[in-house]
Design an enzyme around this catalytic site. Sequence first.
Site, PDB file in Angstrom:
ATOM      1  CD  GLU A 139      -2.611   1.334   2.564  1.00 16.54           C
ATOM      2  OE1 GLU A 139      -3.525   2.178   2.614  1.00 16.54           O
ATOM      3  OE2 GLU A 139      -2.344   0.564   3.512  1.00 16.54           O
ATOM      4  CD  GLU A 236      -6.942   2.337   6.614  1.00 19.95           C
ATOM      5  OE1 GLU A 236      -6.156   1.694   7.321  1.00 19.95           O
ATOM      6  OE2 GLU A 236      -6.674   2.688   5.452  1.00 19.95           O
TER       7      GLU A 236
END
Length: 253
Positions: A139, A236
């Site tokens: 990520e 998130e």
Amino acid sequence: MTTFSANLGFLWNDRPLPEAIKLAYQAGYSAVECHWPYQFDASEVKAALEETGLQMLGLNTDRGNLANGENGLSALPGREAEARAAIDQSIDYAIKIEALNIHVMAGFSTGEEAKKTFINNLLYASDKAKPHNINILIEPLNHYDAPNYFLQTSEQAKDILQEIGRDNVKLMFDCYHLQIMEGDICRRLTQLLPIIGHIQIASVPDRSEPNTGELNYGYVLSELDKLGYSAPIGAEYKSKAGKVDSSWLDDYR
């Protein structure tokens, strides 16, 4: 229909993980994901998942020495033994709770030696995870929240994934981070979809509920629907209210 995964690293993170899973179910989420679940007994987490019927989509490898400000180990030359121990720990835990993905955290580093170290550790993770049908994710993180993090852009991630060439190593496309670093989110999603393993959302720039801010997620999610993306989208975000408010889900269902 778009479905959502509650990221329990931010949501209900003042509660024990098994309780947070149940709260996510009550709030209407279709799946859950977390950051570092290792303080909780895996059997209790698994029981909560079975009770609610929710899938644990993913978890992160250990960050390293928090007192020294570390945020991952796998791109740190000379720290391979620790990085691989963290990978082993995450795979063992993921097997116990039947999690689908593991985010291997790179850490703060730069340069070709760091890239080589990261790739070698990802190959190790890929080999260890494949027999268990677990995907490895990488990520990019933005340079405001994570200055000097090794992985910062989707192009950098794409280059690494192409060099690795493993079908179980994929991109975690966090719209919040990549909007800050690159923008042009819908074109990037279209171009990178074949290598994307998970997508996350939050408002930009404050990382709060994803129905505010500069990025129009109504449009983004409709484009993903057109592309045929049907996996749960990871929520998130950090709630502005001080307590979790999931009413925004109704805007996008």
